[in-house]
Design a protein around this motif. Sequence first.
Motif, PDB file in Angstrom:
ATOM      1  N   ASP A  44      25.277 -59.807  36.298  1.00  0.00           N
ATOM      2  CA  ASP A  44      25.915 -59.725  37.602  1.00  0.00           C
ATOM      3  C   ASP A  44      27.328 -59.183  37.488  1.00  0.00           C
ATOM      4  O   ASP A  44      28.204 -59.836  36.932  1.00  0.00           O
ATOM      5  CB  ASP A  44      25.953 -61.103  38.267  1.00  0.00           C
ATOM      6  CG  ASP A  44      26.641 -61.066  39.622  1.00  0.00           C
ATOM      7  OD1 ASP A  44      26.440 -60.081  40.347  1.00  0.00           O
ATOM      8  OD2 ASP A  44      27.387 -62.011  39.923  1.00  0.00           O
ATOM      9  N   ARG A  45      27.559 -57.982  37.944  1.00  0.00           N
ATOM     10  CA  ARG A  45      28.883 -57.436  38.223  1.00  0.00           C
ATOM     11  C   ARG A  45      29.898 -57.598  37.097  1.00  0.00           C
ATOM     12  O   ARG A  45      30.971 -58.139  37.299  1.00  0.00           O
ATOM     13  CB  ARG A  45      29.444 -58.070  39.494  1.00  0.00           C
ATOM     14  CG  ARG A  45      28.641 -57.778  40.740  1.00  0.00           C
ATOM     15  CD  ARG A  45      29.237 -58.435  41.969  1.00  0.00           C
ATOM     16  NE  ARG A  45      29.340 -59.873  41.822  1.00  0.00           N
ATOM     17  CZ  ARG A  45      30.444 -60.585  42.074  1.00  0.00           C
ATOM     18  NH1 ARG A  45      31.545 -59.978  42.485  1.00  0.00           N
ATOM     19  NH2 ARG A  45      30.461 -61.886  41.918  1.00  0.00           N
ATOM     20  N   TYR A  46      29.581 -57.133  35.935  1.00  0.00           N
ATOM     21  CA  TYR A  46      30.601 -57.089  34.897  1.00  0.00           C
ATOM     22  C   TYR A  46      31.055 -55.639  34.731  1.00  0.00           C
ATOM     23  O   TYR A  46      30.288 -54.699  34.929  1.00  0.00           O
ATOM     24  CB  TYR A  46      30.105 -57.659  33.562  1.00  0.00           C
ATOM     25  CG  TYR A  46      28.643 -57.466  33.283  1.00  0.00           C
ATOM     26  CD1 TYR A  46      28.103 -56.205  33.082  1.00  0.00           C
ATOM     27  CD2 TYR A  46      27.791 -58.558  33.224  1.00  0.00           C
ATOM     28  CE1 TYR A  46      26.757 -56.022  32.837  1.00  0.00           C
ATOM     29  CE2 TYR A  46      26.437 -58.388  32.966  1.00  0.00           C
ATOM     30  CZ  TYR A  46      25.928 -57.124  32.775  1.00  0.00           C
ATOM     31  OH  TYR A  46      24.593 -56.955  32.529  1.00  0.00           O
ATOM     32  N   ALA A  83      31.008 -61.124  28.763  1.00  0.00           N
ATOM     33  CA  ALA A  83      30.693 -61.811  30.013  1.00  0.00           C
ATOM     34  C   ALA A  83      29.342 -62.507  29.939  1.00  0.00           C
ATOM     35  O   ALA A  83      29.200 -63.654  30.382  1.00  0.00           O
ATOM     36  CB  ALA A  83      30.718 -60.818  31.175  1.00  0.00           C
ATOM     37  N   ILE A  84      28.346 -61.844  29.384  1.00  0.00           N
ATOM     38  CA  ILE A  84      27.017 -62.456  29.261  1.00  0.00           C
ATOM     39  C   ILE A  84      27.084 -63.717  28.421  1.00  0.00           C
ATOM     40  O   ILE A  84      26.571 -64.777  28.808  1.00  0.00           O
ATOM     41  CB  ILE A  84      26.020 -61.450  28.648  1.00  0.00           C
ATOM     42  CG1 ILE A  84      25.743 -60.308  29.624  1.00  0.00           C
ATOM     43  CG2 ILE A  84      24.708 -62.163  28.273  1.00  0.00           C
ATOM     44  CD1 ILE A  84      24.998 -59.143  29.004  1.00  0.00           C
ATOM     45  N   MET A  85      27.737 -63.619  27.269  1.00  0.00           N
ATOM     46  CA  MET A  85      27.827 -64.783  26.384  1.00  0.00           C
ATOM     47  C   MET A  85      28.603 -65.916  27.035  1.00  0.00           C
ATOM     48  O   MET A  85      28.240 -67.089  26.900  1.00  0.00           O
ATOM     49  CB  MET A  85      28.484 -64.392  25.063  1.00  0.00           C
ATOM     50  CG  MET A  85      27.596 -63.596  24.147  1.00  0.00           C
ATOM     51  SD  MET A  85      28.333 -63.411  22.512  1.00  0.00           S
ATOM     52  CE  MET A  85      28.400 -65.107  21.958  1.00  0.00           C
ATOM     53  N   PHE A  95      41.384 -60.328  31.424  1.00  0.00           N
ATOM     54  CA  PHE A  95      40.380 -59.329  31.780  1.00  0.00           C
ATOM     55  C   PHE A  95      38.972 -59.744  31.366  1.00  0.00           C
ATOM     56  O   PHE A  95      38.046 -59.706  32.186  1.00  0.00           O
ATOM     57  CB  PHE A  95      40.726 -57.979  31.144  1.00  0.00           C
ATOM     58  CG  PHE A  95      39.841 -56.856  31.625  1.00  0.00           C
ATOM     59  CD1 PHE A  95      40.034 -56.302  32.878  1.00  0.00           C
ATOM     60  CD2 PHE A  95      38.821 -56.357  30.828  1.00  0.00           C
ATOM     61  CE1 PHE A  95      39.213 -55.273  33.344  1.00  0.00           C
ATOM     62  CE2 PHE A  95      37.994 -55.333  31.279  1.00  0.00           C
ATOM     63  CZ  PHE A  95      38.192 -54.788  32.539  1.00  0.00           C
ATOM     64  N   LEU A  96      38.789 -60.139  30.123  1.00  0.00           N
ATOM     65  CA  LEU A  96      37.441 -60.467  29.653  1.00  0.00           C
ATOM     66  C   LEU A  96      36.943 -61.785  30.217  1.00  0.00           C
ATOM     67  O   LEU A  96      35.779 -61.884  30.634  1.00  0.00           O
ATOM     68  CB  LEU A  96      37.417 -60.517  28.126  1.00  0.00           C
ATOM     69  CG  LEU A  96      37.735 -59.217  27.388  1.00  0.00           C
ATOM     70  CD1 LEU A  96      37.684 -59.435  25.880  1.00  0.00           C
ATOM     71  CD2 LEU A  96      36.779 -58.103  27.794  1.00  0.00           C
ATOM     72  N   HIS A  97      37.807 -62.788  30.225  1.00  0.00           N
ATOM     73  CA  HIS A  97      37.361 -64.118  30.641  1.00  0.00           C
ATOM     74  C   HIS A  97      37.437 -64.301  32.155  1.00  0.00           C
ATOM     75  O   HIS A  97      36.425 -64.526  32.814  1.00  0.00           O
ATOM     76  CB  HIS A  97      38.211 -65.181  29.922  1.00  0.00           C
ATOM     77  CG  HIS A  97      37.751 -66.577  30.165  1.00  0.00           C
ATOM     78  ND1 HIS A  97      38.445 -67.679  29.721  1.00  0.00           N
ATOM     79  CD2 HIS A  97      36.658 -67.072  30.814  1.00  0.00           C
ATOM     80  CE1 HIS A  97      37.803 -68.776  30.076  1.00  0.00           C
ATOM     81  NE2 HIS A  97      36.723 -68.436  30.753  1.00  0.00           N
ATOM     82  N   ARG A  98      38.635 -64.177  32.708  1.00  0.00           N
ATOM     83  CA  ARG A  98      38.811 -64.544  34.116  1.00  0.00           C
ATOM     84  C   ARG A  98      38.306 -63.474  35.082  1.00  0.00           C
ATOM     85  O   ARG A  98      37.922 -63.801  36.216  1.00  0.00           O
ATOM     86  CB  ARG A  98      40.290 -64.877  34.379  1.00  0.00           C
ATOM     87  CG  ARG A  98      40.807 -65.933  33.399  1.00  0.00           C
ATOM     88  CD  ARG A  98      42.179 -66.455  33.745  1.00  0.00           C
ATOM     89  NE  ARG A  98      42.806 -67.088  32.586  1.00  0.00           N
ATOM     90  CZ  ARG A  98      43.680 -68.085  32.646  1.00  0.00           C
ATOM     91  NH1 ARG A  98      44.044 -68.566  33.824  1.00  0.00           N
ATOM     92  NH2 ARG A  98      44.225 -68.581  31.549  1.00  0.00           N
ATOM     93  N   TYR A  99      38.263 -62.219  34.629  1.00  0.00           N
ATOM     94  CA  TYR A  99      37.760 -61.148  35.499  1.00  0.00           C
ATOM     95  C   TYR A  99      36.309 -60.793  35.190  1.00  0.00           C
ATOM     96  O   TYR A  99      35.437 -60.944  36.044  1.00  0.00           O
ATOM     97  CB  TYR A  99      38.638 -59.908  35.366  1.00  0.00           C
ATOM     98  CG  TYR A  99      38.177 -58.752  36.229  1.00  0.00           C
ATOM     99  CD1 TYR A  99      38.289 -58.817  37.613  1.00  0.00           C
ATOM    100  CD2 TYR A  99      37.623 -57.601  35.663  1.00  0.00           C
ATOM    101  CE1 TYR A  99      37.865 -57.767  38.420  1.00  0.00           C
ATOM    102  CE2 TYR A  99      37.193 -56.547  36.458  1.00  0.00           C
ATOM    103  CZ  TYR A  99      37.316 -56.634  37.834  1.00  0.00           C
ATOM    104  OH  TYR A  99      36.884 -55.598  38.630  1.00  0.00           O
TER     105      TYR A  99
END
Length: 242
Positions: free
Chosen positions: A112-114, A60-62, A21-25
Motif C-alpha cells: 500500500d502506497r510506498y 516499508a513492507i518489513m 522518510f523510511l519509517h514515518r513516511y
Amino acid sequence: MIILFFFLAHWFLSLFFQTFFLHRYASHKMFKMNAAWEKVFYFCTFMFQGSSFLNPRAYAIMHRMHHAYSDTEKDPHSPHFIKDVFGLMWKTKEIYLSYQRYKLEPEPQFIDRYPTWKFVDRVGDHWITRVGFGVFYTAFYVMFATHWWMFLLLPIHFLMGPIHGAIVNWCGHKYGYSNFDNDDHSKNTLPFDFLMMGELFQNNHHKRPNDANFAKRWFEFDPTYPVMKLLHLMRIIKLRKV
C-alpha cells in the motif's frame, strides 16, 4: 575534531532520513508531501545513508510486518526469537533482500502506497555505489584521522542503516520501561531519546503507530517531531490528524 564531526554528521543525518522518510513516511504515511519533495527526501535518504542505503519499499513492507506480528515468530526482527544482535541483523538482511529483489511477494495487507524510484533504487543497491561510498569514507579518514583508533569507526559508516535498525529492534524490544500494554515486548529505552531521534520510544509507537510524535509523557522528548512540525508549518509536508 574533524573526524568526530564527520562521524556525528553521518550518524544523525542517516538516522534522520531513516526515521523521517523510511519509517514515518514510507511505512506509516504519517504525513503527505508533493511528488517533488518526495524525490528530494528520497535522494537525501540515498545520499546520507550512502553505502547502507535501504530501499523504501522493502523497508516499508518489513516494518508493516513488524507491527502486524510484533514479537511473534512471524515478526521479521524480534529479538525474542534470536540469540544475539548479530543473528537479528542477519535474519533482517535475508528478509529485506527477498523483498528488495522481488524474490518474495508480500501479503496483500502490506502492499500500500510506498514511495518508489527505480533509478535511485538501482543505483543505491549497486555494488559499485556501495563500494564508492566506502572508499569515500576511508579516504576522508586517511586525510583527517589523527589517531589509529579512529579507523575503528569506519565499519559503522559502512553499515550505518542496518546498525541503526539493529539498535532500535534489539534495545527497543528488550530494555526500558512501558507506558502501555501492547501484547508485545516493546519498550521505551530512553526518555530523552537524542541518540536515536525518537526511535527508541517503541512502546509508545506500537500503541499509536500512526502518531508522528513518539513521545507521550511529560518527561519524554522525540527530537524528530519538532522538525516535522516545522516542515508542516513551512508547508513542505502536511501532517495527518490522529
